[in-house]
Design an enzyme around this catalytic site. Sequence first.
Site, mmCIF file in Angstrom:
data_model
loop_
_atom_site.group_PDB
_atom_site.id
_atom_site.type_symbol
_atom_site.label_atom_id
_atom_site.label_comp_id
_atom_site.label_asym_id
_atom_site.label_seq_id
_atom_site.Cartn_x
_atom_site.Cartn_y
_atom_site.Cartn_z
ATOM 1 N N HIS A 37 0.846 -1.270 -0.240
ATOM 2 C CA HIS A 37 0.168 -0.066 -0.389
ATOM 3 C C HIS A 37 1.172 1.340 0.436
ATOM 4 O O HIS A 37 0.670 1.702 -0.520
ATOM 5 C CB HIS A 37 -0.467 0.274 1.715
ATOM 6 C CG HIS A 37 -2.122 -1.362 1.558
ATOM 7 N ND1 HIS A 37 -1.288 -2.093 2.445
ATOM 8 C CD2 HIS A 37 -2.845 -1.074 0.630
ATOM 9 C CE1 HIS A 37 -3.142 -2.787 2.208
ATOM 10 N NE2 HIS A 37 -3.569 -2.774 0.851
ATOM 11 N N GLY A 147 -3.832 -2.375 -6.478
ATOM 12 C CA GLY A 147 -2.166 -3.071 -7.174
ATOM 13 C C GLY A 147 -2.770 -4.325 -7.842
ATOM 14 O O GLY A 147 -3.994 -4.105 -8.057
ATOM 15 N N ASP A 150 -4.711 -7.913 -6.957
ATOM 16 C CA ASP A 150 -6.063 -8.286 -7.335
ATOM 17 C C ASP A 150 -5.632 -8.257 -8.820
ATOM 18 O O ASP A 150 -6.552 -6.829 -9.435
ATOM 19 C CB ASP A 150 -6.131 -7.427 -6.349
ATOM 20 C CG ASP A 150 -6.205 -7.157 -4.132
ATOM 21 O OD1 ASP A 150 -6.014 -8.330 -4.715
ATOM 22 O OD2 ASP A 150 -6.092 -6.584 -4.019
ATOM 23 N N GLN A 153 -9.561 -7.420 -9.879
ATOM 24 C CA GLN A 153 -10.186 -6.622 -9.876
ATOM 25 C C GLN A 153 -9.342 -5.021 -10.467
ATOM 26 O O GLN A 153 -10.661 -4.117 -10.168
ATOM 27 C CB GLN A 153 -10.243 -6.207 -8.380
ATOM 28 C CG GLN A 153 -10.317 -4.850 -7.548
ATOM 29 C CD GLN A 153 -10.108 -4.933 -6.354
ATOM 30 O OE1 GLN A 153 -10.894 -5.267 -5.269
ATOM 31 N NE2 GLN A 153 -8.504 -3.802 -5.300
HETATM 32 O O1 PAF Z 1 -8.597 -4.194 -3.115
HETATM 33 C C1 PAF Z 1 -9.152 -3.839 -1.913
HETATM 34 O O2 PAF Z 1 -8.659 -3.094 -0.777
HETATM 35 C C2 PAF Z 1 -10.665 -3.215 -1.702
HETATM 36 O O3 PAF Z 1 -10.919 -4.280 -2.570
HETATM 37 C C3 PAF Z 1 -10.835 -2.046 -2.052
HETATM 38 C C4 PAF Z 1 -10.807 -1.431 -3.475
HETATM 39 C C5 PAF Z 1 -9.917 -0.921 -1.537
HETATM 40 C C6 PAF Z 1 -13.314 -2.017 -2.054
HETATM 41 O O4 PAF Z 1 -13.272 -2.262 -1.038
#
Ligand code: PAF
Length: 281
Positions: A37, A147, A150, A153
């Site tokens: 992060h 990131g 994921d 996502q």
């Molecule tokens: O990747 C994450 O931490 C979560 O899926 C996100 C993108 C913050 C959405 O809650």
Amino acid sequence: MKVIRTIVDLRTEIKHARSQDKNISLVPTMGYLHAGHAALVSAATKKSDFVCVSIFVNRLQFNSNKDFETYPKSEASDIEICKQAGAALVFIPSHEEMYALDPAIELSMPALSVNLCGPVRPGHFEGVLLIVARLFNLFQPDLAFFGKKDYQQYRIIERLVRDLNFPLEVVGCETVREPDGLAMSSRNANLKPEHREQAALIFRSFKILLKAFENGIVDPVELVEIAQDVIVSGPDNRVEYLQIVHPESLELLTVIEGPFVVAAAVFCGEVRLIDNVLIEV
Ligand code: PAF
């Protein structure tokens, strides 16, 4: 760095930043921040002058209550990490603040949810899409950082931005890894000490798969088997899925003719970890 907890205050801060012509970036997170992060926040500081981090464990994207309840939290150290990495604002709303009313709207992206985590986490991407769309509307960022650990996502959010014309750029950042290759994840904190070493077999399996590919094995079924065998050589590892997919459509590949992504979800003991690598051909 400001810590904001309400939508009203957030809107005021965003309006103020805009009035100063600041370029706003957003790093959405669920907290329990780690070096991965921090790398997203630092990358954001290089491209914008008002970096915001949201910390919100979004209940809607958890498909098991136990998973939601055991998700690790560490607000004080999260705030410190954001400050160190150069954020200007951290938004930490309560569940009630974000979901005062149960949302009546639903968002889904069936085309990109057919494989990988889609079938095994019903409702997950719907929850992600909704919270991310909401965060985009609240922050109105010029850039948003995610990131690539994921990967699905990341691709789904990229497509959300295109499909709904959010006026922002999605920036995907490379996965940050521990020295033994384990992808950094907030969930690693829940690994039992005896499972930690076995967790590193996930990335190791990708490396061995890549070697096999370089040595001429091009059948995805065979490649998947090679990687799976490496992972389950850890007696407490259970492969939920290991798939070879197209980097954009996320469709399963039956032949490899170009770049591909190897992605896996593995239970190491009780802890579900995901990871992936993009292999350029
Ligand atoms: O990747 C994450 O931490 C979560 O899926 C996100 C993108 C913050 C959405 O809650």
